[in-house]
Design an enzyme around this catalytic site. Sequence first.
Site, PDB file in Angstrom:
ATOM      1  N   ASN A  90       0.874  -1.185   0.000  1.00 29.79           N
ATOM      2  CA  ASN A  90       0.000   0.000   0.000  1.00 29.79           C
ATOM      3  C   ASN A  90       0.907   1.230   0.000  1.00 29.79           C
ATOM      4  OD1 ASN A  90      -1.770   2.055   0.558  1.00 29.79           O
ATOM      5  ND2 ASN A  90      -2.297   1.360   2.625  1.00 29.79           N
ATOM      6  N   TRP A  91       1.022   1.850  -1.165  1.00 28.49           N
ATOM      7  CA  TRP A  91       1.952   2.980  -1.293  1.00 28.49           C
ATOM      8  C   TRP A  91       1.392   4.275  -0.692  1.00 28.49           C
ATOM      9  CZ3 TRP A  91       4.367   2.702  -6.950  1.00 28.49           C
ATOM     10  CH2 TRP A  91       5.263   1.622  -6.993  1.00 28.49           C
ATOM     11  N   LYS A  92       0.134   4.265  -0.302  1.00 26.83           N
ATOM     12  CA  LYS A  92      -0.491   5.477   0.266  1.00 26.83           C
ATOM     13  C   LYS A  92      -0.265   6.664  -0.684  1.00 26.83           C
ATOM     14  CE  LYS A  92      -0.089   3.329   4.724  1.00 26.83           C
ATOM     15  NZ  LYS A  92       0.007   3.422   6.158  1.00 26.83           N
ATOM     16  N   GLY A 117       2.662   2.195  10.850  1.00 24.13           N
ATOM     17  CA  GLY A 117       3.661   3.259  10.714  1.00 24.13           C
ATOM     18  C   GLY A 117       4.391   3.602  12.004  1.00 24.13           C
ATOM     19  N   GLU A 134      -6.776   4.831   7.797  1.00 21.46           N
ATOM     20  CA  GLU A 134      -6.552   6.244   7.446  1.00 21.46           C
ATOM     21  C   GLU A 134      -7.770   6.827   6.721  1.00 21.46           C
ATOM     22  OE1 GLU A 134      -2.761   5.716   5.508  1.00 21.46           O
ATOM     23  OE2 GLU A 134      -1.872   5.179   7.437  1.00 21.46           O
ATOM     24  N   SER A 169       3.428  -2.120  10.335  1.00 21.68           N
ATOM     25  CA  SER A 169       4.881  -2.157  10.554  1.00 21.68           C
ATOM     26  C   SER A 169       5.523  -3.503  10.188  1.00 21.68           C
ATOM     27  CB  SER A 169       5.228  -1.785  12.000  1.00 21.68           C
ATOM     28  OG  SER A 169       4.857  -0.442  12.267  1.00 21.68           O
ATOM     29  N   HIS A 188      -9.511   1.215   5.021  1.00 19.74           N
ATOM     30  CA  HIS A 188      -8.226   1.420   5.698  1.00 19.74           C
ATOM     31  C   HIS A 188      -8.423   2.408   6.852  1.00 19.74           C
ATOM     32  CE1 HIS A 188      -4.118   2.659   6.470  1.00 19.74           C
ATOM     33  NE2 HIS A 188      -3.752   1.521   5.896  1.00 19.74           N
ATOM     34  N   GLY A 238       2.837  -1.180   4.306  1.00 13.90           N
ATOM     35  CA  GLY A 238       2.869   0.242   3.974  1.00 13.90           C
ATOM     36  C   GLY A 238       4.295   0.695   3.704  1.00 13.90           C
ATOM     37  N   GLY A 239       4.918   1.289   4.711  1.00 14.61           N
ATOM     38  CA  GLY A 239       6.244   1.910   4.565  1.00 14.61           C
ATOM     39  C   GLY A 239       7.264   1.043   3.834  1.00 14.61           C
ATOM     40  N   GLU A 290      -5.423  -4.902  10.733  1.00 15.63           N
ATOM     41  CA  GLU A 290      -4.408  -3.858  10.853  1.00 15.63           C
ATOM     42  C   GLU A 290      -4.655  -3.051  12.130  1.00 15.63           C
ATOM     43  OE1 GLU A 290      -2.320  -2.651   7.028  1.00 15.63           O
ATOM     44  OE2 GLU A 290      -4.082  -1.403   7.216  1.00 15.63           O
TER      45      GLU A 290
END
Length: 262
Positions: free
Chosen positions: A13-15, A177, A103, A217, A101, A237-238, A171
Site C-alpha cells: 500500500n503505497w499510500k 507506521g 486512514e 509495521s 483502511h 505500507g512503509g 491492521e
Amino acid sequence: MSTPKRELLVVGNWKMNPPTIAAAKRLFLDIHKRLGTRPTSVRVVIAPPFPFIGGLSELSPSKRIALGAQGVYFESEGAHTGEVSISMLKSVGASYVIIGHSESRARGETDLDIYKDTQQVLGHRVNAIVCVGETERDKAGNYFTVIETQLRAALRDIEKAQLQYLSIAYEPVWAIGTGNTATARDAEEMKLFIQKILADECGRAAVGKVRILYGGSVDPDNALDLLSGGIDGFLVGGASLRARDFASIISTARAHARSHAA
Ligand code: PGA
C-alpha cells in the site's frame, strides 16, 4: 481473477507516495526486477495512488505484479466530484481494492460506506481487501468488540460465489507506521477470531476461501515470525516503498509457502 486460497497474498500500500509517475515507475520496475520470473505461490499486489494505476499496469502485462486501488466510491457514476468508481478502476487495470483502511476511516469513512464499497467491489468480481483494526488494546479485551462490529458491518449480504474475491486485513491502528507490531500469537488469535465471525456471517465454507492478512509495521525482520502465526499474507505500507525491503518480505513469504507445501 481471484487468488486461490493456497497462495499467500502480499500487498504493498503505497499510500500518497511517491510524488511523481516517473518515480512510481522506477520503484515499480525495481520491485518487478527483484521478483524474478519463476512462478511462485505468493501473489503480489501493489496499490499505488489512483493516477498511477494505469501507467503501472502497462509495465506488468503478465500481471506478475497485480495492481490495486487504495479505495473506491460505491456509486456507479454521476455527480460525485472527486470520486472514482469500480468500473473506472477495472478499466485501468486494477484487480484489487483496499477498503476501510484506518486512514480512510479516520477521514470520516463509516461502517456503512465500507459495507457499500465492499458490495460494489465484490459485485464486479474484483478482489476486495477489507481492513479492520482497533486503535488500542485494553486489558479487558474490548478491542475484540471493535473488530467484531467492523466485520459484521462489512460482511453482510456477501454471496457465496463472491467469497473467493474477499480478503480481510487485520491492521491494528497502533501498529501502523509506528514500528510496533502485533506478536505472531496476537495475529494468530485475531485470525481465529475473524474466522469465527466470518463463519457466522458468511457460512463455514467462507473460512476456507477468505484470506486473513496482517498489516502494521511489517518489515523484512518480522515477516517470518508473523507468518509462523498462520496468517495468509501481509498488507505492507512503509516497507513497500523500499524495493529491497518489499522484495525481501516477498521472498520470506515464498520460502514460508514452500516449506509448508513440502
Ligand atoms: P505500515 O502501514 O506497514 O507502514 O505500518 C501498513 C498500512 O497502513 O497498510
